[in-house]
Design a protein around this motif. Structure first.
Motif, PDB file in Angstrom:
ATOM      1  N   GLU A 171      -3.994 -68.031  41.100  1.00 52.18           N
ATOM      2  CA  GLU A 171      -3.005 -67.139  41.696  1.00 52.18           C
ATOM      3  C   GLU A 171      -1.980 -66.605  40.698  1.00 52.18           C
ATOM      4  N   ALA A 172      -1.753 -67.306  39.594  1.00 57.01           N
ATOM      5  CA  ALA A 172      -0.702 -66.912  38.653  1.00 57.01           C
ATOM      6  C   ALA A 172      -1.244 -65.968  37.584  1.00 57.01           C
ATOM      7  N   GLY A 173      -0.328 -65.192  36.994  1.00 60.99           N
ATOM      8  CA  GLY A 173      -0.704 -64.261  35.943  1.00 60.99           C
ATOM      9  C   GLY A 173      -0.043 -64.604  34.627  1.00 60.99           C
ATOM     10  N   LEU A 174       1.190 -64.137  34.448  1.00 60.48           N
ATOM     11  CA  LEU A 174       1.918 -64.381  33.202  1.00 60.48           C
ATOM     12  C   LEU A 174       2.335 -65.843  33.095  1.00 60.48           C
ATOM     13  N   ARG A 175       2.532 -66.293  31.871  1.00 65.49           N
ATOM     14  CA  ARG A 175       2.798 -67.707  31.614  1.00 65.49           C
ATOM     15  C   ARG A 175       3.964 -68.256  32.444  1.00 65.49           C
ATOM     16  N   ASP A 176       5.090 -67.582  32.421  1.00 65.20           N
ATOM     17  CA  ASP A 176       6.253 -68.093  33.147  1.00 65.20           C
ATOM     18  C   ASP A 176       6.048 -68.092  34.654  1.00 65.20           C
ATOM     19  N   ASP A 177       5.144 -67.242  35.131  1.00 72.32           N
ATOM     20  CA  ASP A 177       4.910 -67.149  36.571  1.00 72.32           C
ATOM     21  C   ASP A 177       4.199 -68.368  37.135  1.00 72.32           C
ATOM     22  N   TYR A 178       3.488 -69.103  36.302  1.00 70.67           N
ATOM     23  CA  TYR A 178       2.777 -70.286  36.789  1.00 70.67           C
ATOM     24  C   TYR A 178       3.738 -71.247  37.488  1.00 70.67           C
ATOM     25  N   GLY A 246      -6.536 -75.087  33.354  1.00 70.64           N
ATOM     26  CA  GLY A 246      -6.209 -75.506  32.006  1.00 70.64           C
ATOM     27  C   GLY A 246      -4.865 -76.201  31.929  1.00 70.64           C
ATOM     28  N   ASP A 247      -4.404 -76.420  30.705  1.00 73.33           N
ATOM     29  CA  ASP A 247      -3.172 -77.184  30.470  1.00 73.33           C
ATOM     30  C   ASP A 247      -1.960 -76.559  31.154  1.00 73.33           C
ATOM     31  N   LEU A 248      -1.827 -75.235  31.093  1.00 74.29           N
ATOM     32  CA  LEU A 248      -0.646 -74.580  31.642  1.00 74.29           C
ATOM     33  C   LEU A 248      -0.561 -74.788  33.151  1.00 74.29           C
ATOM     34  N   ALA A 249      -1.665 -74.604  33.854  1.00 80.60           N
ATOM     35  CA  ALA A 249      -1.668 -74.772  35.308  1.00 80.60           C
ATOM     36  C   ALA A 249      -1.385 -76.217  35.687  1.00 80.60           C
ATOM     37  N   ILE A 250      -1.919 -77.152  34.920  1.00 78.65           N
ATOM     38  CA  ILE A 250      -1.651 -78.570  35.184  1.00 78.65           C
ATOM     39  C   ILE A 250      -0.166 -78.856  35.009  1.00 78.65           C
ATOM     40  N   ASP A 251       0.422 -78.332  33.946  1.00 74.58           N
ATOM     41  CA  ASP A 251       1.844 -78.541  33.702  1.00 74.58           C
ATOM     42  C   ASP A 251       2.686 -77.912  34.815  1.00 74.58           C
ATOM     43  N   ALA A 252       2.282 -76.735  35.283  1.00 71.29           N
ATOM     44  CA  ALA A 252       3.023 -76.069  36.359  1.00 71.29           C
ATOM     45  C   ALA A 252       2.932 -76.850  37.661  1.00 71.29           C
ATOM     46  N   ALA A 253       1.798 -77.479  37.909  1.00 75.77           N
ATOM     47  CA  ALA A 253       1.650 -78.297  39.113  1.00 75.77           C
ATOM     48  C   ALA A 253       2.594 -79.491  39.079  1.00 75.77           C
ATOM     49  N   LEU A 254       2.845 -79.982  37.885  1.00 74.14           N
ATOM     50  CA  LEU A 254       3.697 -81.162  37.730  1.00 74.14           C
ATOM     51  C   LEU A 254       5.172 -80.813  37.606  1.00 74.14           C
ATOM     52  N   HIS A 255       5.469 -79.607  37.113  1.00 73.87           N
ATOM     53  CA  HIS A 255       6.857 -79.222  36.842  1.00 73.87           C
ATOM     54  C   HIS A 255       7.159 -77.836  37.398  1.00 73.87           C
ATOM     55  N   PRO A 256       7.178 -77.677  38.721  1.00 75.31           N
ATOM     56  CA  PRO A 256       7.462 -76.363  39.310  1.00 75.31           C
ATOM     57  C   PRO A 256       8.869 -75.887  38.984  1.00 75.31           C
ATOM     58  N   ALA A 257       9.041 -74.572  38.942  1.00 69.25           N
ATOM     59  CA  ALA A 257      10.377 -73.999  38.741  1.00 69.25           C
ATOM     60  C   ALA A 257      11.232 -74.253  39.978  1.00 69.25           C
ATOM     61  N   ASP A 258      12.539 -74.192  39.789  1.00 73.84           N
ATOM     62  CA  ASP A 258      13.453 -74.274  40.928  1.00 73.84           C
ATOM     63  C   ASP A 258      13.673 -72.868  41.472  1.00 73.84           C
ATOM     64  N   GLY A 259      13.581 -72.726  42.784  1.00 72.60           N
ATOM     65  CA  GLY A 259      13.807 -71.408  43.370  1.00 72.60           C
ATOM     66  C   GLY A 259      13.483 -71.393  44.847  1.00 72.60           C
ATOM     67  N   PRO A 260      13.987 -70.381  45.568  1.00 72.26           N
ATOM     68  CA  PRO A 260      13.795 -70.303  47.018  1.00 72.26           C
ATOM     69  C   PRO A 260      12.608 -69.450  47.439  1.00 72.26           C
ATOM     70  N   TRP A 261      11.807 -68.970  46.488  1.00 70.37           N
ATOM     71  CA  TRP A 261      10.786 -67.969  46.788  1.00 70.37           C
ATOM     72  C   TRP A 261       9.747 -68.476  47.783  1.00 70.37           C
ATOM     73  N   LEU A 262       9.315 -67.556  48.630  1.00 72.08           N
ATOM     74  CA  LEU A 262       8.260 -67.847  49.598  1.00 72.08           C
ATOM     75  C   LEU A 262       7.090 -66.878  49.482  1.00 72.08           C
ATOM     76  N   VAL A 267       2.185 -56.719  40.970  1.00 67.60           N
ATOM     77  CA  VAL A 267       2.315 -55.288  41.235  1.00 67.60           C
ATOM     78  C   VAL A 267       1.671 -54.430  40.153  1.00 67.60           C
ATOM     79  N   ASN A 268       1.229 -55.044  39.054  1.00 62.46           N
ATOM     80  CA  ASN A 268       0.563 -54.315  37.981  1.00 62.46           C
ATOM     81  C   ASN A 268      -0.496 -55.232  37.379  1.00 62.46           C
ATOM     82  N   LEU A 269      -1.767 -54.959  37.662  1.00 66.52           N
ATOM     83  CA  LEU A 269      -2.835 -55.850  37.220  1.00 66.52           C
ATOM     84  C   LEU A 269      -3.098 -55.736  35.725  1.00 66.52           C
ATOM     85  N   ASP A 270      -2.634 -54.666  35.097  1.00 68.72           N
ATOM     86  CA  ASP A 270      -2.791 -54.529  33.647  1.00 68.72           C
ATOM     87  C   ASP A 270      -1.812 -55.427  32.899  1.00 68.72           C
ATOM     88  N   THR A 271      -0.552 -55.420  33.334  1.00 73.61           N
ATOM     89  CA  THR A 271       0.471 -56.197  32.632  1.00 73.61           C
ATOM     90  C   THR A 271       0.674 -57.585  33.232  1.00 73.61           C
TER      91      THR A 271
END
Length: 301
Positions: A171-178, A246-262, A267-271
């Motif tokens: 589901e994620a795209g850019l690194r920080d978005d994971y 891979g490693d990034l997704a595993i790390d994101a599963a263990l260390h989610p960002a803080d935020g209220p997003w639902l 919006v741009n599949l190229d970038t």
């Protein structure tokens, strides 16, 4: 990797995704203008990044760039496609790989696992001639165990971590978005924030239909309760892995960002630009941006 049956658009998109060329259109146009029509052999190729489109085409047609006994597994690849890549990159028949993969008991997987999905670590592998299907697949499984161990995941938590990481990976795209995607799904599992308990992931629905390359679905597919991976119908975490993370997704599963997003939508599949929202109104506006972008880029439809 170039796979059997890949067309010009598939190859062009792969080259863009791997950073070999910057422009899909430039490479695809050269393909259309080349006579006779180029014929590509399935397998793994070693190319430089940031190549001119014409040079990239010449390199793909040069037998010297094709790697023997080498398999490239990108992050988020489903097991059915990993097996195909192994077969195309080695001398192991696909039927033998499928039969070996179906016997999961000998791989040391968590008790919940009924397939190898999620446990074939995405990386570049070079095997020796004569390596069996069991040796090749066990090497990938062992590499995933190493990744989990390095991330500090206890053996008893491997299944839960891989299931969640596989969802984030698709589901994620850019690194920080994971890390933000991780938080969105965790927020949706909190009744106080999201009372339905439904993750509503198109990637899980698509996986359950067998469309391992898609993250878009139809109304009928999202309404199908017979699809156990349908998180529009079945609440809670998806029933099993939907890709090999891979490693990034595993790390994101263990260390989610803080935020209220639902909500989130790319919006741009190229970038890979993705908008994260807290309210339905914000999300609907972002979806409108995505729909406009898709209308302007029919090649992604």
């Amino acid at each position: 990797m170039i796979h059997g049956g890949d067309g010009g658009s598939d190859i062009a998109r792969t080259l863009v995704d791997r950073g070999v060329v910057k422009s899909f259109d430039a490479f695809y146009q050269i393909l259309l203008e080349t006579t006779p029509e180029p014929v590509f052999q399935p397998g793994a190729y070693q190319l430089k990044t940031n190549m001119v489109a014409s040079t990239a085409l010449d390199a793909l047609l040069d037998e010297g760039t094709r790697l023997s006994q080498t398999v490239v597994v990108p992050e988020g690849t489903a097991t059915v496609d990993v097996l195909q890549s192994i077969s195309e990159g080695t001398e192991i028949p696909l039927a033998e790989l499928q039969a070996t993969a179906a016997s999961v008991a000998g791989f040391g997987l968590p008790a919940e696992a009924t397939t190898l999905e999620g446990f074939l670590f995405p990386a570049t592998y070079t095997f020796s001639p004569g390596d069996t299907a069991q040796i090749v697949l066990q090497a990938m499984v062992n590499r995933q165990f190493e990744a989990l161990d390095s991330a500090g995941v206890a053996v008893g938590d491997r299944w839960r971590t891989i299931v969640f990481a596989s969802l984030i990976q698709r589901e994620a795209g850019l690194r920080d978005d994971y890390y933000k995607v991780s938080r969105v799904f965790l927020n949706r599992l909190e009744p106080a924030r999201w009372d339905s308990g439904l993750l509503q992931s198109d990637a899980t629905v698509a996986y359950g239909t067998g469309n391992t390359h898609l993250v878009t679905t139809t109304d009928a597919e999202r309404g199908d309760a017979g699809n156990l991976y349908n998180t529009y119908v079945h609440p809670g975490m998806v029933v099993g892995p939907i890709s090999n993370p891979g490693d990034l997704a595993i790390d994101a599963a263990l260390h989610p960002a803080d935020g209220p997003w639902l909500f989130f939508v790319t919006v741009n599949l190229d970038t890979g630009e993705t908008v994260f929202s807290t309210t339905v109104a914000e999300h609907d506006a972002a979806v409108g941006v995505w729909q406009n972008w898709m209308r302007e880029h029919p090649e992604y439809g």
